[in-house]
Design a protein around this motif. Structure first.
Motif, PDB file in Angstrom:
ATOM      1  N   UNK A 238       0.825  -1.196   0.040  1.00  0.00           N
ATOM      2  CA  UNK A 238      -0.010   0.036   0.012  1.00  0.00           C
ATOM      3  C   UNK A 238       0.820   1.188   0.064  1.00  0.00           C
ATOM      4  N   UNK A 239       1.908   1.323   0.683  1.00  0.00           N
ATOM      5  CA  UNK A 239       2.707   2.506   0.758  1.00  0.00           C
ATOM      6  C   UNK A 239       4.148   2.337  -0.091  1.00  0.00           C
ATOM      7  N   UNK A 240       3.915   1.374  -1.073  1.00  0.00           N
ATOM      8  CA  UNK A 240       4.978   1.307  -2.102  1.00  0.00           C
ATOM      9  C   UNK A 240       6.620   1.041  -1.443  1.00  0.00           C
ATOM     10  N   UNK A 241       6.548   0.255  -0.232  1.00  0.00           N
ATOM     11  CA  UNK A 241       7.831   0.076   0.433  1.00  0.00           C
ATOM     12  C   UNK A 241       8.472  -1.089  -0.359  1.00  0.00           C
ATOM     13  N   UNK A 242       9.780  -1.299  -0.298  1.00  0.00           N
ATOM     14  CA  UNK A 242      10.794  -2.228  -0.385  1.00  0.00           C
ATOM     15  C   UNK A 242      10.361  -3.350   0.490  1.00  0.00           C
ATOM     16  N   UNK A 243      10.446  -4.866  -0.095  1.00  0.00           N
ATOM     17  CA  UNK A 243      10.188  -5.979   0.636  1.00  0.00           C
ATOM     18  C   UNK A 243      11.178  -7.130   0.031  1.00  0.00           C
ATOM     19  N   UNK A 244      11.362  -8.084   1.037  1.00  0.00           N
ATOM     20  CA  UNK A 244      12.403  -9.074   0.777  1.00  0.00           C
ATOM     21  C   UNK A 244      11.466 -10.417   0.247  1.00  0.00           C
ATOM     22  N   UNK A 245      11.942 -10.982  -1.020  1.00  0.00           N
ATOM     23  CA  UNK A 245      11.037 -11.994  -1.573  1.00  0.00           C
ATOM     24  C   UNK A 245      12.135 -13.358  -1.941  1.00  0.00           C
ATOM     25  N   UNK A 246      11.694 -14.454  -1.712  1.00  0.00           N
ATOM     26  CA  UNK A 246      12.505 -15.584  -2.226  1.00  0.00           C
ATOM     27  C   UNK A 246      12.101 -16.174  -3.564  1.00  0.00           C
ATOM     28  N   UNK A 247      12.505 -15.706  -4.461  1.00  0.00           N
ATOM     29  CA  UNK A 247      11.813 -16.121  -5.788  1.00  0.00           C
ATOM     30  C   UNK A 247      13.066 -15.843  -6.842  1.00  0.00           C
ATOM     31  N   UNK A 248      13.036 -16.789  -7.986  1.00  0.00           N
ATOM     32  CA  UNK A 248      13.878 -16.671  -9.101  1.00  0.00           C
ATOM     33  C   UNK A 248      13.631 -15.569 -10.069  1.00  0.00           C
ATOM     34  N   UNK A 249      12.431 -15.075  -9.834  1.00  0.00           N
ATOM     35  CA  UNK A 249      11.869 -14.229 -10.839  1.00  0.00           C
ATOM     36  C   UNK A 249      12.637 -12.861 -10.453  1.00  0.00           C
ATOM     37  N   UNK A 267      18.446  -5.951  -5.466  1.00  0.00           N
ATOM     38  CA  UNK A 267      19.626  -6.680  -5.223  1.00  0.00           C
ATOM     39  C   UNK A 267      19.371  -7.851  -4.386  1.00  0.00           C
ATOM     40  N   UNK A 268      20.041  -8.992  -4.647  1.00  0.00           N
ATOM     41  CA  UNK A 268      19.556 -10.320  -3.873  1.00  0.00           C
ATOM     42  C   UNK A 268      18.193 -10.667  -3.974  1.00  0.00           C
ATOM     43  N   UNK A 269      17.533 -10.602  -2.518  1.00  0.00           N
ATOM     44  CA  UNK A 269      16.339 -10.800  -2.400  1.00  0.00           C
ATOM     45  C   UNK A 269      15.479  -9.507  -1.948  1.00  0.00           C
ATOM     46  N   UNK A 270      15.920  -8.399  -2.515  1.00  0.00           N
ATOM     47  CA  UNK A 270      15.352  -7.220  -2.121  1.00  0.00           C
ATOM     48  C   UNK A 270      14.610  -6.745  -3.493  1.00  0.00           C
ATOM     49  N   UNK A 271      13.442  -6.193  -3.320  1.00  0.00           N
ATOM     50  CA  UNK A 271      12.518  -6.012  -4.552  1.00  0.00           C
ATOM     51  C   UNK A 271      11.911  -4.566  -3.982  1.00  0.00           C
ATOM     52  N   UNK A 272      11.722  -3.615  -5.094  1.00  0.00           N
ATOM     53  CA  UNK A 272      11.017  -2.374  -5.026  1.00  0.00           C
ATOM     54  C   UNK A 272       9.779  -2.376  -5.674  1.00  0.00           C
TER      55      UNK A 272
END
Length: 278
Positions: A238-249, A267-272
């Motif tokens: 909702x706030x457009x914040x960065x999150x950590x994800x475990x995915x190959x995509x 970078x790595x598992x960090x997504x924006x």
């Protein structure tokens, strides 16, 4: 009211004419479409209503299936029967085996010639405008892939095909190239877009049948990038914040329930977040 709708565009109208009528029916100024059809072509045109317009760049609309016919012995300035005749020629006899050989030779990744009468921009100006203004311009080419061409029927002066192609493919050019491969001139006489991505003719509705009660299609079910359900990230989405994800995509849609957005690996598992879709 937000969502997608699959319209059957009739001949003798532009894609913008369709958008204008959809806007009128749904009493909104926010309507977009996923891919232009020429005025004389018919078939599937996907429209996005209100907030769904945010999703247009991420919809499953890149591969297309067309049903087309071409007339031999004729060349026009547009590549179709509705253009000015540039040349007529005696038709060289053809056989079904020759046609099959030619259409198979035209499949695969390739640089396809862009018709001079088209909406492609060159130096900020559309190609058809150069033609109207009588200004010279270099022939343009575009990268496309023709996955498959099926011969439906043929006669001594007409060939009917079904073509499964990538986004950006010009069927007018394909028709001319088929004729050229048969040592003939040729021009397209009929075109129906039967499928665009996951949307088919069976999904379409005619403009005259459109109303406020028409059920819209959900965006989530027609995206062309992987979707990850993660309700624990609803606030961050909702706030457009960065999150950590475990995915190959490297690019995914993260669905938090009420809110969902396109996320890109930083970078790595960090997504924006790069595009909220709710």
């Amino acid at each position: 009211m937000n969502g997608l709708i699959c319209i059957y565009k009739e001949a003798n109208m532009t894609s913008f004419d369709v958008v204008r009528q959809v806007k009128r029916v749904f009493h909104t100024k926010k309507v977009g479409h996923s891919g232009t059809l020429d005025p004389n072509a018919e078939g599937v045109l996907v429209c996005a209503i209100n907030k769904a317009t945010k999703s247009l760049s991420y919809l499953d609309v890149y591969d297309k299936v067309y049903h087309a016919k071409l007339k031999l012995g004729l060349k026009t300035h547009t590549g179709d029967i509705w253009g000015d005749v540039l040349e007529e020629q005696m038709i060289q006899p053809i056989t079904s085996s020759q046609v099959e050989e030619v259409i198979q030779s035209l499949t695969g990744p390739q640089k396809q010639r862009v018709p001079m009468v088209s909406a492609k921009r060159v130096n900020g100006k559309r190609l058809y405008q150069y033609v109207l203004d009588g200004e010279p311009v270099e022939t343009q080419y575009t990268d496309v892939e023709i996955y498959r061409i099926d011969l439906i029927s043929m006669s001594e002066n007409e060939i009917e095909i079904r073509a499964h192609v990538s986004n950006g493919t010009y069927i007018r050019t394909l028709c001319e190239d088929i004729a050229k491969g048969l040592n003939n001139l040729g021009t397209m006489t009929y075109l129906v877009r039967e499928q665009i991505g996951s949307f088919t003719l069976e999904d379409t509705i005619k403009l005259e049948d459109l109303s406020l009660e028409t059920e819209l299609l959900p965006v989530r079910e027609h995206l062309n990038i992987p979707l990850i359900e993660a309700q624990q990230f609803q606030k961050q989405i909702m706030y457009g914040q960065t999150i950590e994800l475990m995915t190959q995509h490297d690019q995914v849609v993260v669905d938090g329930g009420d809110f969902y957005a396109v996320y890109q690996r930083v970078k790595d598992n960090t997504f924006k977040s790069i595009r909220g879709l709710w």
